[in-house]
Design a protein around this motif. Structure first.
Motif, mmCIF file in Angstrom:
data_model
loop_
_atom_site.group_PDB
_atom_site.id
_atom_site.type_symbol
_atom_site.label_atom_id
_atom_site.label_comp_id
_atom_site.label_asym_id
_atom_site.label_seq_id
_atom_site.Cartn_x
_atom_site.Cartn_y
_atom_site.Cartn_z
ATOM 1 N N ALA A 196 29.092 23.397 34.928
ATOM 2 C CA ALA A 196 29.845 22.956 36.401
ATOM 3 C C ALA A 196 30.904 21.972 35.999
ATOM 4 O O ALA A 196 30.946 21.320 34.944
ATOM 5 C CB ALA A 196 28.628 22.043 37.051
ATOM 6 N N PRO A 197 32.032 21.739 36.823
ATOM 7 C CA PRO A 197 33.088 20.979 36.656
ATOM 8 C C PRO A 197 32.605 19.540 36.546
ATOM 9 O O PRO A 197 31.398 19.169 37.330
ATOM 10 C CB PRO A 197 33.995 21.402 37.653
ATOM 11 C CG PRO A 197 33.123 21.703 38.758
ATOM 12 C CD PRO A 197 31.946 22.365 38.165
ATOM 13 N N HIS A 232 35.021 12.360 45.354
ATOM 14 C CA HIS A 232 34.635 13.412 44.834
ATOM 15 C C HIS A 232 33.143 13.368 44.741
ATOM 16 O O HIS A 232 32.505 12.331 45.110
ATOM 17 C CB HIS A 232 35.330 13.313 43.151
ATOM 18 C CG HIS A 232 34.794 12.123 42.404
ATOM 19 N ND1 HIS A 232 35.142 10.985 42.567
ATOM 20 C CD2 HIS A 232 33.796 12.160 41.488
ATOM 21 C CE1 HIS A 232 34.679 10.121 41.806
ATOM 22 N NE2 HIS A 232 33.473 10.829 41.032
ATOM 23 N N ARG A 233 32.503 14.418 44.193
ATOM 24 C CA ARG A 233 31.054 14.412 44.058
ATOM 25 C C ARG A 233 30.708 15.271 42.706
ATOM 26 O O ARG A 233 31.857 15.657 42.196
ATOM 27 C CB ARG A 233 30.470 15.219 45.035
ATOM 28 C CG ARG A 233 30.806 16.619 45.121
ATOM 29 C CD ARG A 233 29.928 17.347 46.161
ATOM 30 N NE ARG A 233 30.090 18.844 46.300
ATOM 31 C CZ ARG A 233 29.570 19.867 45.367
ATOM 32 N NH1 ARG A 233 28.674 19.109 44.400
ATOM 33 N NH2 ARG A 233 29.932 20.867 45.288
ATOM 34 N N THR A 265 27.862 7.919 32.752
ATOM 35 C CA THR A 265 26.816 8.831 32.167
ATOM 36 C C THR A 265 26.231 9.892 33.282
ATOM 37 O O THR A 265 26.167 9.515 34.419
ATOM 38 C CB THR A 265 25.387 8.181 31.738
ATOM 39 O OG1 THR A 265 25.768 7.216 30.716
ATOM 40 C CG2 THR A 265 24.605 8.917 30.970
ATOM 41 N N SER A 266 26.353 11.319 33.127
ATOM 42 C CA SER A 266 25.934 12.081 34.001
ATOM 43 C C SER A 266 25.098 13.321 33.444
ATOM 44 O O SER A 266 25.080 13.584 32.416
ATOM 45 C CB SER A 266 27.347 12.656 34.761
ATOM 46 O OG SER A 266 28.113 13.526 33.738
ATOM 47 N N ALA A 326 20.248 20.946 32.099
ATOM 48 C CA ALA A 326 21.491 19.942 32.431
ATOM 49 C C ALA A 326 22.162 19.596 31.129
ATOM 50 O O ALA A 326 21.443 19.754 30.157
ATOM 51 C CB ALA A 326 20.858 18.789 33.212
ATOM 52 N N GLU A 327 23.345 19.613 31.292
ATOM 53 C CA GLU A 327 24.087 19.023 30.241
ATOM 54 C C GLU A 327 24.338 17.584 30.615
ATOM 55 O O GLU A 327 24.823 16.963 31.519
ATOM 56 C CB GLU A 327 25.503 19.811 30.227
ATOM 57 C CG GLU A 327 25.313 21.220 29.978
ATOM 58 C CD GLU A 327 26.569 22.097 29.857
ATOM 59 O OE1 GLU A 327 27.741 21.394 30.357
ATOM 60 O OE2 GLU A 327 26.512 23.253 29.474
ATOM 61 N N TYR A 328 24.223 16.955 29.495
ATOM 62 C CA TYR A 328 24.106 15.284 29.454
ATOM 63 C C TYR A 328 25.471 14.974 28.782
ATOM 64 O O TYR A 328 26.028 15.532 27.799
ATOM 65 C CB TYR A 328 23.106 14.822 28.480
ATOM 66 C CG TYR A 328 22.959 13.464 28.293
ATOM 67 C CD1 TYR A 328 22.608 12.436 29.244
ATOM 68 C CD2 TYR A 328 23.608 12.916 27.335
ATOM 69 C CE1 TYR A 328 22.532 10.963 29.272
ATOM 70 C CE2 TYR A 328 23.494 11.369 26.990
ATOM 71 C CZ TYR A 328 23.015 10.472 27.961
ATOM 72 O OH TYR A 328 22.923 9.230 27.957
#
Length: 167
Positions: A157-158, A93-94, A150-151, A75-77
């Protein structure tokens, strides 16, 4: 000539040497000094404070619900600041990964696909969105709302994908 003559001459000569050595410019044959140009400089700017050492807290918030973060692949932080002006929203949105949003200033209203009851969040509070959960964040207040988002996203991914309104 008496004996006092040479002594007197020596004393007078010594006094002249001493007085000449003590004379200020312009006295006893000492020339006046050449004028010196005075250059005035602007005061120097105050020194910048030294950079902070150690960790610097950018933002924080308390999540009142249970948080479970898992990824099934790399995953990209990402951490970003989002400012919502009064009346502005993110739209429905998601994300392809979990998101944690902390409120730094202002207030936000959150709607989730599985809970259309508006929830309000204030500074120091945070909201967690699990992977793929459709949601909307809006500013119903009178001042801008600053959020620290923070994701963890799937690589490539967009940052978000628009979805149809759930409520």
């Amino acid at each position: 000539m008496s004996r006092t003559g040479p002594r007197l001459a020596a004393v007078v000569g010594l006094a002249a040497v001493v007085l000449t050595g003590c004379a200020q410019p312009g006295q006893l044959g000492h020339p006046d000094p050449e004028p010196v140009a005075t250059v005035l400089s602007a005061p120097s700017a105050p020194a910048a404070p030294p950079p902070p050492t150690g960790p610097v807290l950018i933002g924080s918030g308390r999540v009142e619900e249970r948080v479970n973060i898992r990824t099934t692949a790399p995953a990209e932080y990402a951490v970003e600041t989002i400012v919502l002006r009064p009346g502005e929203s993110t739209g429905w949105h998601r994300h392809d990964g979990p998101e944690l949003t902390a409120v730094r200033s202002g207030e936000i209203t959150v709607l989730r696909e599985d809970d259309c009851q508006p929830a309000r969040y204030s500074p120091g509070e945070a909201v967690f969105f699990p992977d793929g959960q459709p949601h909307l964040i809006r500013n119903d207040g009178r001042v801008p709302a600053e959020l620290m988002v923070t994701s963890l996203l799937a690589p490539g991914a967009p940052s978000q994908t628009p979805v149809a309104p759930a409520c």
